[in-house]
Design an enzyme around this catalytic site. Sequence first.
Site, PDB file in Angstrom:
ATOM      1  N   HIS A 266      41.407  44.832  65.745  1.00  0.00           N
ATOM      2  CA  HIS A 266      41.196  43.538  65.169  1.00  0.00           C
ATOM      3  C   HIS A 266      40.403  43.978  64.045  1.00  0.00           C
ATOM      4  O   HIS A 266      40.769  43.765  62.783  1.00  0.00           O
ATOM      5  CB  HIS A 266      40.394  42.501  65.982  1.00  0.00           C
ATOM      6  CG  HIS A 266      41.027  42.156  67.245  1.00  0.00           C
ATOM      7  ND1 HIS A 266      42.447  41.449  67.096  1.00  0.00           N
ATOM      8  CD2 HIS A 266      40.944  42.115  68.761  1.00  0.00           C
ATOM      9  CE1 HIS A 266      42.885  41.110  68.374  1.00  0.00           C
ATOM     10  NE2 HIS A 266      42.006  41.373  69.297  1.00  0.00           N
ATOM     11  N   ASP A 317      49.449  41.802  71.120  1.00  0.00           N
ATOM     12  CA  ASP A 317      48.170  41.322  71.717  1.00  0.00           C
ATOM     13  C   ASP A 317      48.573  40.272  72.848  1.00  0.00           C
ATOM     14  O   ASP A 317      48.985  40.649  74.059  1.00  0.00           O
ATOM     15  CB  ASP A 317      47.388  40.749  70.721  1.00  0.00           C
ATOM     16  CG  ASP A 317      46.008  40.521  71.292  1.00  0.00           C
ATOM     17  OD1 ASP A 317      45.512  40.773  72.514  1.00  0.00           O
ATOM     18  OD2 ASP A 317      45.046  40.176  70.519  1.00  0.00           O
TER      19      ASP A 317
END
Length: 443
Positions: A266, A317
């Site tokens: 991220h 993810d």
Amino acid sequence: MRIHAAAALLPAGWVEDVRVELSESRIAGISVGVPAQADDTRVEALIPGMPNLHSHTFQRGFSGLTELRGPGKDSFWTWREVMYRFALQLNPEGVQAIAALACVEMLEAGYTRLGEFHYLHHAPDGRPYDDPAELSLRIFAAAEETGIALTHLPVFYAHGGFGGAAPNEGQRRFLHSLDAFDRLMERCEARMTRPQDRLGLAPHSLRGATPEEIRYLAAQWPDRPFHIHIAEQVKEVEDSLAHSGARPVEALLAETPVGPNWCLIHATHLTEAEITGIAQSGAVAGLCPVTEANLGDGIFPAPGFLAQGGRFGVGTDSNVAISVAQELQMLEYSQRLSLRGRNICTEAGSTGTALFNAALQGGAQALAAPQQELATGAPADLVALRDPMALSNPASLLDRWIFGSGVAVDQVWASGRHVVQDGRHPERDRIRRAASEVMRKLL
């Protein structure tokens, strides 16, 4: 086996009339400018398979089922409570069934390697299974069943917040001491049998592991893929500042040995100094644009990072959607919305090609995989695209796949195994039925 492509994306660019010869799991040879032969498998356009550098396969089980707003403000933190409740219900068979479905969908999307950030370790009551790697072995089995290459990343998770705060009940299936985690790693290493697979590790975050624990793990398991969630949410940044006076990436760079084998997942909320620090470290930024949009995380500062030679890869993810094209599209479109411009993630030429090549290289680095390319000796990880428009210019194909419509994945080879034909994995229906049964019982 030989594949003839009307066009193929070689390291130097697009080339027409390419024959690729496979020998077991490798590309044995490439011929350019040759006609197809009768026994060739013919495809329209051939590209390398994409590494998926960040996934939690079990979360595929509740994909699309968290879009109901309750009282008060909805956020990542309220979504996380739903995820905990789902995770606490899964048994080993359910973990494997849902992982296999996610792997099938990844292969059908053009991913040929899975980076599984695996933090579901123990029984629902928090006690270890008799085999401490029980749930990791379920991920191995799902990868082997479907044919996707695996970089397995067992997660070290010990705390519920910065400074070694006590974990909460929802996290009980995730937790390890350092000694117990070492035993898990040893067990995983002993049970990995396929030559294409890799074993790395992942301290969950600075919330789940202290800098001291992260330094221990980096020294105990050196030169392996080393992944960590970092700076995903504004609240995470605020909590880090309140705890130590430093931002998460600032603290990580100062207190741990971040290097080229690291992947910072991220890394959404960065200062200019942090952008420079990550780029100079050689670490890969692990971007998951679809999930980051779904959770309202924020927008990664791509232009400044890329301008300093920063490397990135993409992952699915939470598996709310599984698509190479959508991840790359969302990355570019988020930049356009933020900066009110177009073609942000390239300095010149095709944006789709620039995004694809960068994610290919960064993903391979982050997962300790051989370089993904169409070249003699490279892994036989190949994706054939089908173009219903049959346009003659292959240079625009990746742009049309990522930003247009119609171009689709037709066939996929993973480590030389023909795992997708006519857009379908041969075991799709059986695997989907098994996963659907698990999800019906849970939901």
